[in-house]
Motif scaffolding. Structure first.
Motif, PDB file in Angstrom:
ATOM      1  N   HIS A 161      -8.177  -0.192  -0.038  1.00 56.56           N
ATOM      2  CA  HIS A 161      -8.285  -0.885  -1.333  1.00 56.56           C
ATOM      3  C   HIS A 161      -9.036  -2.223  -1.223  1.00 56.56           C
ATOM      4  O   HIS A 161      -9.833  -2.565  -2.091  1.00 56.56           O
ATOM      5  N   CYS A 217      -5.503   1.276   4.623  1.00 63.88           N
ATOM      6  CA  CYS A 217      -5.752   1.563   3.207  1.00 63.88           C
ATOM      7  C   CYS A 217      -7.063   0.893   2.778  1.00 63.88           C
ATOM      8  O   CYS A 217      -7.281  -0.280   3.063  1.00 63.88           O
ATOM      9  N   CYS A 260       0.831  -1.200   0.000  1.00 61.98           N
ATOM     10  CA  CYS A 260       0.000   0.000   0.000  1.00 61.98           C
ATOM     11  C   CYS A 260       0.863   1.246   0.000  1.00 61.98           C
ATOM     12  O   CYS A 260       0.803   2.069   0.911  1.00 61.98           O
ATOM     13  N   HIS A 302      -0.112   2.468  -6.859  1.00 56.59           N
ATOM     14  CA  HIS A 302      -1.137   2.002  -5.915  1.00 56.59           C
ATOM     15  C   HIS A 302      -2.408   2.849  -5.993  1.00 56.59           C
ATOM     16  O   HIS A 302      -3.498   2.338  -5.742  1.00 56.59           O
TER      17      HIS A 302
HETATM   18 ZN   LIG Z   1      -3.807  -0.429  -0.369  1.00 52.20          ZN
END
Ligand SMILES: [Zn+2]
Ligand SMILES: [Zn+2]
Length: 212
Positions: free
Chosen positions: A159, A157, A3, A9
């Motif tokens: 994601h 993060c 990350c 990213h």
């Molecule tokens: Zn991430």
């Protein structure tokens, strides 16, 4: 997946949102289930903002860029500032106002949307007359908000949660400078920004016919 705070990213974050079934939205309508509102506060660098805007456009994403009229780092009234606003709009992004309390300079460069720069709690969540304050309901609530302040995600993060569709909807605040310049820490990244800024300023000096 690491990350890192870099463009690779950031692109993965956009792809994760897409994989999670999200669609992009702005601050002109109440957030619905399934939207991600991409927001960028541009504190330091128009170059970083435009570079991120190009990346997003390439990924078929769009977001809202909040630009300052009272930044000590860039001048929106300069030729460079005018070009940046034009480029952001041409790429399909929205341009809103990153204001410094208590000044509101909501001229026709901006959509009627305001994000305060480094707001104090007293006014952060107060309504703004004639404009949308992004930190008011229904656009803001802590469950539907993530930000990358100082290269630190308070809740990690996002994601993975995006890829899994875990958020009902999300306002995702990121600062272009953090992603555009190299550095494993905020300090390193800021020094990379300053190195690039120095080069840009040398170019401005040449353009001003200064003998170097
Ligand atoms: Zn991430
Ligand atoms: Zn700011």
């Amino acid at each position: 997946m690491s990350c890192a705070f870099d463009f690779a990213h950031y692109r993965e974050l956009l792809d994760a949102a897409r994989a999670g079934g999200y669609r992009w939205a702005g601050f002109d309508a109440e957030p619905e289930a399934g939207v991600v509102i991409l927001r960028h506060d541009v504190d330091l660098s128009l170059d970083a903002a435009v570079a991120l805007a190009e990346l997003e456009s390439d990924a078929e994403a769009w977001s809202t860029y909040f630009l300052m009229t009272r930044s000590i780092f860039y001048n929106l009234d300069s030729h460079e500032g005018e070009r940046a606003v034009e480029r952001l709009r041409a790429l399909g992004h929205r341009v809103a106002h990153h204001a410094v309390w208590p000044h509101l300079d909501l001229d026709d460069r901006f959509d009627r949307v305001v994000a305060w720069h480094n707001p104090d709690p007293e006014y952060m969540r107060e309504p703004v007359e004639g404009a949308t304050n992004v930190m008011t309901a229904p656009w803001f609530d802590p469950e539907h908000y993530r930000s990358d302040s100082n290269q630190h995600w308070r809740s990690g993060c996002p994601h993975e949660a995006l890829a899994h569709g875990d958020f009902e909807w999300l306002q995702l605040l990121t600062h272009p400078e953090i992603w555009a310049y190299d550095g494993a820490t905020m300090g390193e990244t800021m020094r990379s920004f300053l190195d690039a800024d120095r080069e840009a300023r040398l170019e401005h000096l040449r353009n001003d016919r200064i003998d170097l």
